[in-house]
Write a protein that holds these residues in place. Sequence first.
Motif, PDB file in Angstrom:
ATOM      1  N   ILE A   1       4.187  -5.690  -3.072  1.00  0.00           N
ATOM      2  CA  ILE A   1       4.421  -4.970  -1.990  1.00  0.00           C
ATOM      3  C   ILE A   1       3.453  -3.456  -2.564  1.00  0.00           C
ATOM      4  O   ILE A   1       3.272  -3.273  -3.881  1.00  0.00           O
ATOM      5  N   GLY A   2       2.977  -2.915  -1.443  1.00  0.00           N
ATOM      6  CA  GLY A   2       2.016  -1.781  -1.771  1.00  0.00           C
ATOM      7  C   GLY A   2       1.120  -1.535  -0.753  1.00  0.00           C
ATOM      8  O   GLY A   2       0.762  -2.354   0.350  1.00  0.00           O
ATOM      9  N   GLU A   3       0.188  -0.454  -1.072  1.00  0.00           N
ATOM     10  CA  GLU A   3      -0.764  -0.237  -0.394  1.00  0.00           C
ATOM     11  C   GLU A   3      -2.217  -0.813  -0.440  1.00  0.00           C
ATOM     12  O   GLU A   3      -2.468  -1.207  -1.433  1.00  0.00           O
TER      13      GLU A   3
ATOM     14  N   LYS B   1       4.825 -12.125   2.305  1.00  0.00           N
ATOM     15  CA  LYS B   1       5.129 -11.887   0.711  1.00  0.00           C
ATOM     16  C   LYS B   1       4.000 -11.026   0.039  1.00  0.00           C
ATOM     17  O   LYS B   1       3.758 -10.888  -1.344  1.00  0.00           O
ATOM     18  N   VAL B   2       3.203 -10.622   0.794  1.00  0.00           N
ATOM     19  CA  VAL B   2       1.965  -9.823   0.359  1.00  0.00           C
ATOM     20  C   VAL B   2       2.170  -8.585   1.392  1.00  0.00           C
ATOM     21  O   VAL B   2       1.276  -8.692   2.209  1.00  0.00           O
ATOM     22  N   ARG B   3       2.890  -7.677   0.905  1.00  0.00           N
ATOM     23  CA  ARG B   3       3.305  -6.785   2.246  1.00  0.00           C
ATOM     24  C   ARG B   3       2.614  -5.371   1.878  1.00  0.00           C
ATOM     25  O   ARG B   3       2.815  -4.433   1.069  1.00  0.00           O
ATOM     26  N   ASP B   4       1.469  -5.091   3.052  1.00  0.00           N
ATOM     27  CA  ASP B   4       0.712  -3.837   3.082  1.00  0.00           C
ATOM     28  C   ASP B   4       1.653  -2.887   3.525  1.00  0.00           C
ATOM     29  O   ASP B   4       2.790  -3.119   4.577  1.00  0.00           O
ATOM     30  N   THR B   5       2.004  -1.743   3.127  1.00  0.00           N
ATOM     31  CA  THR B   5       3.029  -0.810   3.296  1.00  0.00           C
ATOM     32  C   THR B   5       2.237   0.621   3.907  1.00  0.00           C
ATOM     33  O   THR B   5       1.152   0.735   3.830  1.00  0.00           O
ATOM     34  N   PRO B   6       2.982   1.337   4.620  1.00  0.00           N
ATOM     35  CA  PRO B   6       2.476   2.550   4.948  1.00  0.00           C
ATOM     36  C   PRO B   6       2.404   3.645   3.706  1.00  0.00           C
ATOM     37  O   PRO B   6       2.785   3.075   2.482  1.00  0.00           O
TER      38      PRO B   6
ATOM     39  N   ALA C   1       8.822   4.776  -0.995  1.00  0.00           N
ATOM     40  CA  ALA C   1       9.828   3.875  -0.289  1.00  0.00           C
ATOM     41  C   ALA C   1       9.176   2.617  -0.709  1.00  0.00           C
ATOM     42  O   ALA C   1       9.874   1.360  -0.839  1.00  0.00           O
ATOM     43  N   ILE C   2       7.991   2.563  -1.274  1.00  0.00           N
ATOM     44  CA  ILE C   2       7.581   1.289  -1.979  1.00  0.00           C
ATOM     45  C   ILE C   2       8.302   0.816  -3.275  1.00  0.00           C
ATOM     46  O   ILE C   2       8.646  -0.175  -3.443  1.00  0.00           O
ATOM     47  N   LEU C   3       8.423   1.978  -3.857  1.00  0.00           N
ATOM     48  CA  LEU C   3       9.162   1.667  -5.319  1.00  0.00           C
ATOM     49  C   LEU C   3      10.824   1.512  -4.953  1.00  0.00           C
ATOM     50  O   LEU C   3      11.618   0.653  -5.509  1.00  0.00           O
ATOM     51  N   GLY C   4      11.226   2.341  -3.932  1.00  0.00           N
ATOM     52  CA  GLY C   4      12.629   2.070  -3.470  1.00  0.00           C
ATOM     53  C   GLY C   4      12.981   0.890  -3.097  1.00  0.00           C
ATOM     54  O   GLY C   4      14.088   0.020  -3.478  1.00  0.00           O
TER      55      GLY C   4
END
Lengths: 319, 327
Positions: free
Chosen positions: B27-29, B52-57, B62-65
């Motif tokens: 998870i990450g940018e 399972k390879v999650r591009d995030t805003p 929120a990434i760490l949370g």
Amino acid sequence: MPVAKEKLLDLYRTMVRIRRFEERVSEEFAAGNIPGSVHVYIGEEAVATGAIAHLRKDDYIMSTHRGHGHLVAKGGKMNLMMAELFAKQTGYCLGKGGSMHIADLDIGMLGAAGIVGSGIPIATGAGLSARIRGTDQVTICFFGDGASNIGRFHEGINMASIWKLPVIFLCENNLWAVSVPTSTSLAIQDIADRGVAYGIPGVVVDGQDVMAVYEAVGEAVTRAKKGEGPTLVEAKTYRYRGHFEGDAGTYRPREEIEKWLARDPINIFREQLTKTQMLTEKQVAEIDKEALEEVAKAVQFAKESPFPKPEETLDNVYA
Amino acid sequence: MREINLREALGEAIAEEMERDPAVFIIGEDVGKMGGLMGEIGGLYDKYGAEKVRDTPLSEAAILGAAIGAAITGLRPIARMRFCDFMGIAWDEVLNQMTKMRYMFGGKIKVPLTMDALSGAGRRSAAQHSQSLEGMFMCIPGLKIVLPSNARDAKGLLKTAIRDDNPVLFLEHKRLMWGGPKSEVPDGEYTVPFGQAEIKREGSDVTVVATAYMVHRALDAAEKLQQEKDISLEIVDPRTIVPFDKETVLNSVKKTGRLVVFTEECATGSFAGQVAAIVADEGFDYLDAPIKRVNAPDTPVPYGIILEDFWMPDENQLIKAINEITS
């Protein structure tokens, strides 16, 4: 949809159990038996009770610093709770967490968040986890009006919304963030309006009416389980006591307190149930007696339990 | 044996762990189609998809949370934080959540969460993309911290991190990620345990404890001192600073009688200071000279070549410190 009588009695019983637990916590704190800060849930019982009634044991809740009610409603054990508050070795967290930090993964309680707002993205993560593991578990994330002004409210709800995660964001708006009223901290009337920004439903509900909470959260759970994503539910409620035990709450106007005391969630529900002959006076007395006995046993357990040994300080840092 | 660089090692470790354990996800940018800022995890998005390879805003908290929420409910997230400097945006997740949960919940919760982030200067990236913050993170009990100096260690340590049941911060130095030196890695499966320093060069006159990119500068200095002055340096690379293998360092100082701690950190509040304190406390009798620290000045990292090169600790500063305690 009609709700079975036994379920209604369960809801009532849960509210009374929370109230009696919290009243005793308040007494024990005043008596000096609880060394650390406690935030009691008196006045807000309908919210936790109505919401958590929809959850299975393996569904998740993320709680707050005012979390005893959530834990009781999720099936937490009062003796382990009280022992933790008393800082005893037998407590939920071996006396290391206290009132603001109780978790019980066996019943899906992911922890009380001592830092306001911190639970929101963690709840999003629990929803993500259910998605990736392919389960139908839902997560209810409790937080207050104060948390709705924290950046993580935005980050966490946005993330849950874009991924349509099975999370219900349940704002317990008790109108006060310690001494700061929502009238000076919010530019809008309803926090639920913020749902628009995330493309999710925002629902306002009377937090003193357990059936209203039950209905609103029921719809949100259904939506979550269908894969349609999160809902922001705002329950308007009120804490009857100060922010923490020992806070006289003098910053709140007397008339406001009285107005909310007149809408006591337990009284409201009892009247509804007795009026419709769902609940008799005898049952009211029995439920009350049972709750008081359960709380008394919890206090006795806490009092008789040993304190941790000083060197236990060093354990449990790493797995 | 194959030779790869640290960037390739990182990609291999993550790919192998995702293959091995379905609980692992990213998870990450910019982790998706881009495959990381340097394409280091390229191919994983095509293999595992957006699930399972999650591009995030752009939402570090929120990434760490979310990674914490996933970790405590049965998964093993790898949260990719890009630059360690950005972790300030998610400071509470590190300081008060992931590192406190196990303890404050009485040991009843596990947080198997790996964070990786670029660290260090030397890329002319200025004050907000160049810091070495391990000293600050080191002050948080509950966190493990990895600082690899070569590809072989990086691959084995990252695999250990992903399998660890605690939050781990894995810091990759930029000079090792962008065209850094290659090292031999075994072909098959291997891991490198935490808390085991490695002696990167044996020597007898001065112990140099160095981390990450500074290990390479220390090795260069060692070569030069050996040839020019016949001074023999023993280079100790802790590899993980939490847990820290103090035994290997103390044993080395026992042999050499001299210690220089050579790290790319602002000196105040640094890991280097901690090493010096431990050796002063537990190895004082071994010492024939004062402990020296060679670190960066207590300033933000500057931008241009002249200023940044002055800021970064280098071989000449190390040699100067060694001359002071050996002459």
